[in-house]
Design a protein around this motif. Structure first.
Motif, PDB file in Angstrom:
ATOM      1  N   ALA A  53       0.834  -1.209   0.000  1.00 19.92           N
ATOM      2  CA  ALA A  53       0.000   0.000   0.000  1.00 19.92           C
ATOM      3  C   ALA A  53       0.864   1.252   0.000  1.00 19.92           C
ATOM      4  CB  ALA A  53      -0.927  -0.010   1.216  1.00 19.92           C
ATOM      5  N   VAL A  58      -0.734   4.907  -0.731  1.00 18.44           N
ATOM      6  CA  VAL A  58      -1.994   4.924   0.014  1.00 18.44           C
ATOM      7  C   VAL A  58      -1.769   4.291   1.384  1.00 18.44           C
ATOM      8  CG1 VAL A  58      -3.438   4.855  -2.050  1.00 18.44           C
ATOM      9  CG2 VAL A  58      -2.761   2.702  -0.952  1.00 18.44           C
ATOM     10  N   GLN A  62      -6.833  -1.996   3.434  1.00 19.86           N
ATOM     11  CA  GLN A  62      -7.681  -2.213   2.270  1.00 19.86           C
ATOM     12  C   GLN A  62      -7.987  -0.931   1.500  1.00 19.86           C
ATOM     13  OE1 GLN A  62     -10.039  -5.914   1.949  1.00 19.86           O
ATOM     14  NE2 GLN A  62     -11.791  -4.565   2.107  1.00 19.86           N
ATOM     15  N   ARG A  63      -6.979  -0.061   1.392  1.00 20.59           N
ATOM     16  CA  ARG A  63      -7.123   1.130   0.542  1.00 20.59           C
ATOM     17  C   ARG A  63      -6.676   0.845  -0.889  1.00 20.59           C
ATOM     18  NH1 ARG A  63      -7.689   5.641   3.872  1.00 20.59           N
ATOM     19  NH2 ARG A  63      -8.416   4.891   5.897  1.00 20.59           N
ATOM     20  N   GLN A 123     -13.755  -2.017   6.446  1.00 22.19           N
ATOM     21  CA  GLN A 123     -14.605  -0.860   6.149  1.00 22.19           C
ATOM     22  C   GLN A 123     -15.702  -0.769   7.208  1.00 22.19           C
ATOM     23  OE1 GLN A 123     -16.333  -1.613   2.294  1.00 22.19           O
ATOM     24  NE2 GLN A 123     -16.571  -3.767   2.739  1.00 22.19           N
TER      25      GLN A 123
END
Length: 280
Positions: A53, A58, A62-63, A123
């Motif tokens: 990531a 980022v 989970q981006r 999320q």
């Protein structure tokens, strides 16, 4: 698409490596880090979702998109002859069983022979998924692998400790409960990050009915001690990527604040770096 002979051989090798106590898996994020892991004598490698990531600019968690992660896994597979197991976080997309299955098929076709799938949803405000929801996702992952005829080592990660889920005094019992449920749902092993004391690690290895994976850091027991505690595999999470960033930060700080270069003396030799990628 069909699996290659290399994938089949490496999947069998990766599964067999779990007979070691423990299997040590360096967590890599790019061609340089995986090449260094192979040169240092690693038998297999795992990816770090955090390192990948950050390399994409980022944050962790989970981006990344599924496509970005799959491309990164494929690049790592092409850069090494070692088996690669992929951290697919919570499966990408909305995290549904169908999303997990799509991600699993994609990383298998990219060359991965194992996955980590976590029970943090990645999320919303929910700290952990229900065990029923995670079991369904694990079943979908297994079915996706079987649809390709692939032997995939599924490492079910539970974030009970990492997320501080529930009362502190009940976390060990909850991690054991979740781990055993995940094994019954089709996982091959259980990953419990966030634990560093020997008593808890020993209890996890004793009460979870499958291979237990521990994430280590500077305060963790040494590898031989973890082996004596019956830990099946050891990974470092983002620690190697953070160590690399720390080295770069020190060198830049010295350069820009003092105009000196002594930190660069600890760098990897240029000729050795070139040799990592030389193909006669």
């Amino acid at each position: 698409m069909t699996l290659t002979a290399r994938h089949t051989e490496q999947a069998a090798l990766f599964r067999a490596l779990h007979s070691r106590r423990p299997l040590v898996l360096p967590n890599v994020w790019d061609a340089s880090s995986v090449a260094l892991a192979q040169a240092a004598g690693a038998s297999a490698v795992a990816t770090t979702s955090a390192g990948i990531a950050w390399a994409h600019g980022v944050p962790d968690g989970q981006r990344l998109t599924r496509e970005q992660m799959v491309r990164a896994v494929g690049g790592l597979v092409r850069a090494t002859t070692l088996p690669v197991t992929a951290d697919i976080e919570s499966g990408y997309g909305a995290g549904s069983p169908a999303d997990v299955a799509e991600t699993v098929r994609a990383v298998i076709l990219a060359g991965a022979v194992g996955i980590n799938l976590e029970d943090s949803p990645g999320q919303g405000d929910q700290p952990l998924l229900s065990t029923e929801a995670q079991a369904e996702r694990l079943q979908a992952a297994r079915a996706a692998a079987q649809s390709l005829g692939a032997d995939l080592f599924i490492n079910a990660r539970t974030d009970v400790f990492l997320a501080g889920f529930g009362p502190a005094e009940s976390r060990l019992q909850e991690a054991v409960r979740r781990g055993n449920l995940y094994l019954r749902a089709g996982a091959d092993g259980v990953f419990v990050p966030g634990v560093s004391d020997e008593a808890s690690i020993a209890a996890l290895a004793r009460h979870i009915g499958g291979p237990v994976n521990i994430m280590v850091g500077s305060s963790s027991p040494e590898i031989q001690a973890l082996g004596r505690l019956a830990v099946a595999r050891v990974s470092l999470g983002p620690a190697l990527a953070l160590a690399a960033l720390g080295t770069v930060r020190s060198a830049l700080s010295e350069l820009l604040q003092h105009g000196t270069y002594t930190a660069l003396a600890q760098g990897y030799p240029y000729t050795e770096a070139e040799a990592l990628f030389f193909r006669p």
